[in-house]
Design an enzyme around this catalytic site. Structure first.
Site, PDB file in Angstrom:
ATOM      1  N   ASP A 174      -1.694   1.334   8.250  1.00 31.02           N
ATOM      2  CA  ASP A 174      -0.447   1.937   7.752  1.00 31.02           C
ATOM      3  C   ASP A 174       0.748   1.622   8.661  1.00 31.02           C
ATOM      4  O   ASP A 174       1.637   2.456   8.870  1.00 31.02           O
ATOM      5  CB  ASP A 174      -0.612   3.467   7.606  1.00 31.02           C
ATOM      6  CG  ASP A 174      -1.747   3.826   6.655  1.00 31.02           C
ATOM      7  OD1 ASP A 174      -1.932   3.099   5.666  1.00 31.02           O
ATOM      8  OD2 ASP A 174      -2.450   4.814   6.904  1.00 31.02           O
TER       9      ASP A 174
ATOM     10  N   ASP B  21      -0.125  -5.053   6.754  1.00 27.28           N
ATOM     11  CA  ASP B  21      -0.414  -6.006   7.828  1.00 27.28           C
ATOM     12  C   ASP B  21      -1.787  -5.663   8.395  1.00 27.28           C
ATOM     13  O   ASP B  21      -2.560  -4.945   7.766  1.00 27.28           O
ATOM     14  CB  ASP B  21       0.708  -6.020   8.876  1.00 27.28           C
ATOM     15  CG  ASP B  21       0.853  -4.694   9.597  1.00 27.28           C
ATOM     16  OD1 ASP B  21      -0.032  -3.805   9.437  1.00 27.28           O
ATOM     17  OD2 ASP B  21       1.838  -4.521  10.334  1.00 27.28           O
TER      18      ASP B  21
ATOM     19  N   ASN C   8       0.848  -1.194   0.000  1.00 24.98           N
ATOM     20  CA  ASN C   8       0.000   0.000   0.000  1.00 24.98           C
ATOM     21  C   ASN C   8       0.879   1.237   0.000  1.00 24.98           C
ATOM     22  O   ASN C   8       1.956   1.247   0.610  1.00 24.98           O
ATOM     23  CB  ASN C   8      -0.898   0.005   1.241  1.00 24.98           C
ATOM     24  CG  ASN C   8      -1.886   1.166   1.246  1.00 24.98           C
ATOM     25  OD1 ASN C   8      -2.310   1.642   0.183  1.00 24.98           O
ATOM     26  ND2 ASN C   8      -2.247   1.623   2.430  1.00 24.98           N
ATOM     27  N   THR C   9       0.413   2.268  -0.669  1.00 25.63           N
ATOM     28  CA  THR C   9       1.128   3.537  -0.626  1.00 25.63           C
ATOM     29  C   THR C   9       0.325   4.532   0.203  1.00 25.63           C
ATOM     30  O   THR C   9      -0.890   4.632   0.091  1.00 25.63           O
ATOM     31  CB  THR C   9       1.435   4.065  -2.044  1.00 25.63           C
ATOM     32  OG1 THR C   9       1.970   5.387  -1.921  1.00 25.63           O
ATOM     33  CG2 THR C   9       0.227   4.097  -2.943  1.00 25.63           C
ATOM     34  N   HIS C  10       1.060   5.249   1.079  1.00 25.41           N
ATOM     35  CA  HIS C  10       0.426   6.143   2.058  1.00 25.41           C
ATOM     36  C   HIS C  10       1.073   7.525   1.963  1.00 25.41           C
ATOM     37  O   HIS C  10       2.309   7.621   1.925  1.00 25.41           O
ATOM     38  CB  HIS C  10       0.615   5.551   3.460  1.00 25.41           C
ATOM     39  CG  HIS C  10       0.101   6.421   4.550  1.00 25.41           C
ATOM     40  ND1 HIS C  10      -1.222   6.783   4.631  1.00 25.41           N
ATOM     41  CD2 HIS C  10       0.715   7.011   5.595  1.00 25.41           C
ATOM     42  CE1 HIS C  10      -1.387   7.574   5.683  1.00 25.41           C
ATOM     43  NE2 HIS C  10      -0.230   7.731   6.281  1.00 25.41           N
TER      44      HIS C  10
HETATM   45  C1  GRF Z   1      -2.433   8.955  -2.811  1.00 25.51           C
HETATM   46  O1  GRF Z   1      -1.790  10.039  -2.194  1.00 25.51           O
HETATM   47  C2  GRF Z   1      -2.578   7.787  -1.865  1.00 25.51           C
HETATM   48  O2  GRF Z   1      -1.481   7.566  -1.069  1.00 25.51           O
HETATM   49  C3  GRF Z   1      -3.744   8.282  -1.041  1.00 25.51           C
HETATM   50  O3  GRF Z   1      -4.643   8.803  -2.001  1.00 25.51           O
HETATM   51  C4  GRF Z   1      -3.894   9.277  -3.113  1.00 25.51           C
HETATM   52  C5  GRF Z   1      -4.397   8.575  -4.337  1.00 25.51           C
HETATM   53  O4  GRF Z   1      -4.047   9.257  -5.489  1.00 25.51           O
HETATM   54  N1  GRF Z   1      -4.276   7.256  -0.210  1.00 25.51           N
HETATM   55  P1  GRF Z   1      -4.358   8.636  -6.935  1.00 25.51           P
HETATM   56  O5  GRF Z   1      -5.772   8.083  -6.929  1.00 25.51           O
HETATM   57  O6  GRF Z   1      -3.339   7.583  -7.234  1.00 25.51           O
HETATM   58  O7  GRF Z   1      -4.235   9.819  -7.865  1.00 25.51           O
END
Ligand code: GRF
Length: 199
Positions: free
Chosen positions: A144, A140, A106-108
């Site tokens: 986050d 996990d 996941n990216t946060h």
């Molecule tokens: C990203 O900053 C992500 O981490 C957060 O929402 C944003 C999503 O951006 N949860 P996108 O939909 O990829 O443009």
């Protein structure tokens, strides 16, 4: 490396992966895109790229567990090596986590472990930090909290709003995501307790 991407919104992180994966040397290919809602640009981007999509709304299922099982099954149908949540605004459940343990990322939009949760940019701004950023991590059961794969730092400016700060973070986030997913595809990665290493 086959990647399924999950989205809930604009899908600019997804687009960055699609653009990178257009080069066979990148090593990863997006094979399907899933969402928890209809009518989002993230799904339109997938459709324009000719990719299969699936949508499962929590409200269409009798329980959260039932939704989780259906989501896991739809992802499994595309036989991914890796699942990437890129702006997917839902926490998955135990069945999904068990199926993709160690290969669900996941990216946060904050520098973990600071500012977990739904409002990373707003919380960083309110706290007055001078640096924030983004974190790619192995999901996990926490919010986050998982082992950190990659991070990038972003300065906070005095005149920032939540929107300007989040946009600056997202520019770095796309770069971080593309770089890390490519490295995972080409080199692999290991998770040793909390420490993630490429190769
Ligand atoms: C990203 O900053 C992500 O981490 C957060 O929402 C944003 C999503 O951006 N949860 P996108 O939909 O990829 O443009």
């Amino acid at each position: 490396m086959r990647v399924v991407v999950l989205v809930s919104g604009a899908g600019t992180n997804l687009q960055a992966l699609l653009d990178a994966a257009a080069d066979p040397a990148y090593g990863a290919v997006v094979v399907a895109v899933g969402a928890d809602r209809d009518g989002i640009e993230g799904l339109a981007r997938a459709q324009r790229a000719g990719l299969p999509t699936f949508v499962h709304r929590v409200s269409d299922h009798p329980t959260r567990e039932a939704w989780d099982a259906v989501l896991a099954a739809s992802v499994a149908a595309h036989e991914p090596d890796l699942v990437v949540s890129a702006g997917f605004m839902k926490l998955v459940g135990d069945e999904f986590l068990a199926a993709y343990a160690g290969r669900f990322l996941n990216t946060h939009p904050a520098l973990s472990p600071a500012f977990p949760g739904m409002h990373g940019p707003a919380d960083a701004l309110a706290h007055g930090v001078k640096l924030t950023g983004c974190t790619l991590f192995v999901v996990d059961r926490g919010v986050d909290t998982g082992p950190i794969v990659a991070q990038a730092a972003v300065p906070v400016r005095d005149d920032d709003t939540v929107e300007t700060l989040h946009e600056r973070i997202k520019t770095e986030e796309r770069r971080m995501l593309v770089d890390a997913i490519g490295r995972i595809a080409r080199e692999g990665f290991t998770v040793d307790g909390r420490v993630v290493r490429f190769g």
